[in-house]
Design an enzyme around this catalytic site. Structure first.
Site, PDB file in Angstrom:
ATOM      1  CG  HIS A   1      11.480  -1.099  -0.709  1.00 54.70           C
ATOM      2  ND1 HIS A   1      11.714  -2.082   0.223  1.00 54.70           N
ATOM      3  CD2 HIS A   1      10.122  -0.956  -0.792  1.00 54.70           C
ATOM      4  CE1 HIS A   1      10.560  -2.522   0.694  1.00 54.70           C
ATOM      5  NE2 HIS A   1       9.580  -1.848   0.103  1.00 54.70           N
ATOM      6  CD  GLU A   2       7.718  -0.054  -3.974  1.00 47.88           C
ATOM      7  OE1 GLU A   2       6.901  -0.777  -4.579  1.00 47.88           O
ATOM      8  OE2 GLU A   2       7.687   0.129  -2.744  1.00 47.88           O
TER       9      GLU A   2
ATOM     10  CG  HIS B   1       3.369   2.866  -2.404  1.00 49.64           C
ATOM     11  ND1 HIS B   1       2.703   2.659  -1.220  1.00 49.64           N
ATOM     12  CD2 HIS B   1       4.636   2.399  -2.189  1.00 49.64           C
ATOM     13  CE1 HIS B   1       3.525   2.112  -0.333  1.00 49.64           C
ATOM     14  NE2 HIS B   1       4.704   1.937  -0.902  1.00 49.64           N
TER      15      HIS B   1
ATOM     16  CG  PHE C   1      10.305   5.030  -3.126  1.00 48.03           C
ATOM     17  CD1 PHE C   1       9.694   3.888  -2.650  1.00 48.03           C
ATOM     18  CD2 PHE C   1       9.510   6.015  -3.696  1.00 48.03           C
ATOM     19  CE1 PHE C   1       8.316   3.718  -2.738  1.00 48.03           C
ATOM     20  CE2 PHE C   1       8.134   5.863  -3.786  1.00 48.03           C
ATOM     21  CZ  PHE C   1       7.538   4.704  -3.307  1.00 48.03           C
TER      22      PHE C   1
ATOM     23  CE  LYS D   1       7.323  -6.254   0.482  1.00 47.90           C
ATOM     24  NZ  LYS D   1       6.799  -5.445   1.622  1.00 47.90           N
ATOM     25  CG  HIS D   2       6.596  -5.015  -4.626  1.00 47.19           C
ATOM     26  ND1 HIS D   2       5.723  -5.846  -3.966  1.00 47.19           N
ATOM     27  CD2 HIS D   2       6.836  -3.973  -3.778  1.00 47.19           C
ATOM     28  CE1 HIS D   2       5.431  -5.339  -2.782  1.00 47.19           C
ATOM     29  NE2 HIS D   2       6.085  -4.196  -2.643  1.00 47.19           N
TER      30      HIS D   2
END
Length: 229
Positions: free
Chosen positions: A117-118, A64, A114, A121-122
């Protein structure tokens, strides 16, 4: 040169903006959460799932994310929105990402949304340690180090729609990995608590599993279902 009041206010505003911008780019953190999810639980909820364009993923835990965190339980996010996801930087990792970090969101897609986004954001909050290629490569290598599914199967805990004691699942993984883990559950349409995500902690280099400074507490039943996929 004498500045009028309006010019001084504007200058102070610009200096404050630059200060905050530089601070966001230099965000530090204490450790990573490396989070893997069980696709059977993701799909067995009120929300639908879609297989990626590359086909149905393997019946295995999928990545994830690799999430920078602070020891106090908070975390940085969206640290450098200008550092956009660049697929060309990880072209050599694409086949591994499709296999180990698949998307299940709808409509069916190739995973780029996906991973974008990862990263935004991270991943951008780990820039003090890892660039974009290193960030995704680190997550893939971490998954290779500990095979969660095989650990559970070896202990007789299988994705067969059966119910297993939560503490037994935790114990088996911790004994095999040597580090603490956090377990997150979801609830299916029938109200069953299901094994959903496994949290493990990783040092700032993104290479070594460590004892969790803080284990995320997620609501789970004492007995949880391990659904088929």
């Amino acid at each position: 040169m004498k500045l009028n009041h309006s010019a001084i206010v504007n200058l102070l505003f610009i200096l404050q903006f630059l200060s905050l911008h530089c601070l966001s780019l230099s965000q530090d953190f204490d450790f990573f959460y490396f989070v893997q999810l069980w696709p059977g639980s993701y799909c067995d909820t009120k929300h639908s799932c879609c297989y990626p364009k590359s086909g149905k993923p393997a019946a295995d835990f999928g990545i994830h994310g690799l999430w920078p965190n602070y020891n106090n339980g908070s975390y940085p996010s969206n640290c450098d929105p200008d550092n956009v996801f660049d697929k060309s930087q990880i072209s050599d990792l694409m086949s591994s990402l499709e296999k180990s970090w698949p998307t299940l969101s709808c409509p069916s897609n190739d995973g780029t949304k996906f991973w974008t986004h990862e990263w935004i954001k991270h991943g951008t909050c780990s820039e003090s340690e890892l660039d974009q290629h290193e960030y995704f490569e680190a997550a893939l290598k971490l998954k290779e180090k500990i095979n969660l599914l095989q650990i559970l199967i070896s202990a007789g805990i299988e994705a067969d729609d059966g119910f297993y004691e939560l503490e037994e699942i935790r114990k088996v993984i911790e004994e095999e990995s040597g580090v603490s883990v956090g377990i997150e559950c979801n609830v299916d349409p029938c109200g069953n608590s299901q094994l959903y995500q496994i949290y493990m902690c990783v040092d700032k280099s993104g290479s070594q599993f460590i004892q969790c400074p803080l284990i995320p507490r997620r609501r789970c039943g004492c007995s949880v279902q391990f659904p088929k996929f």
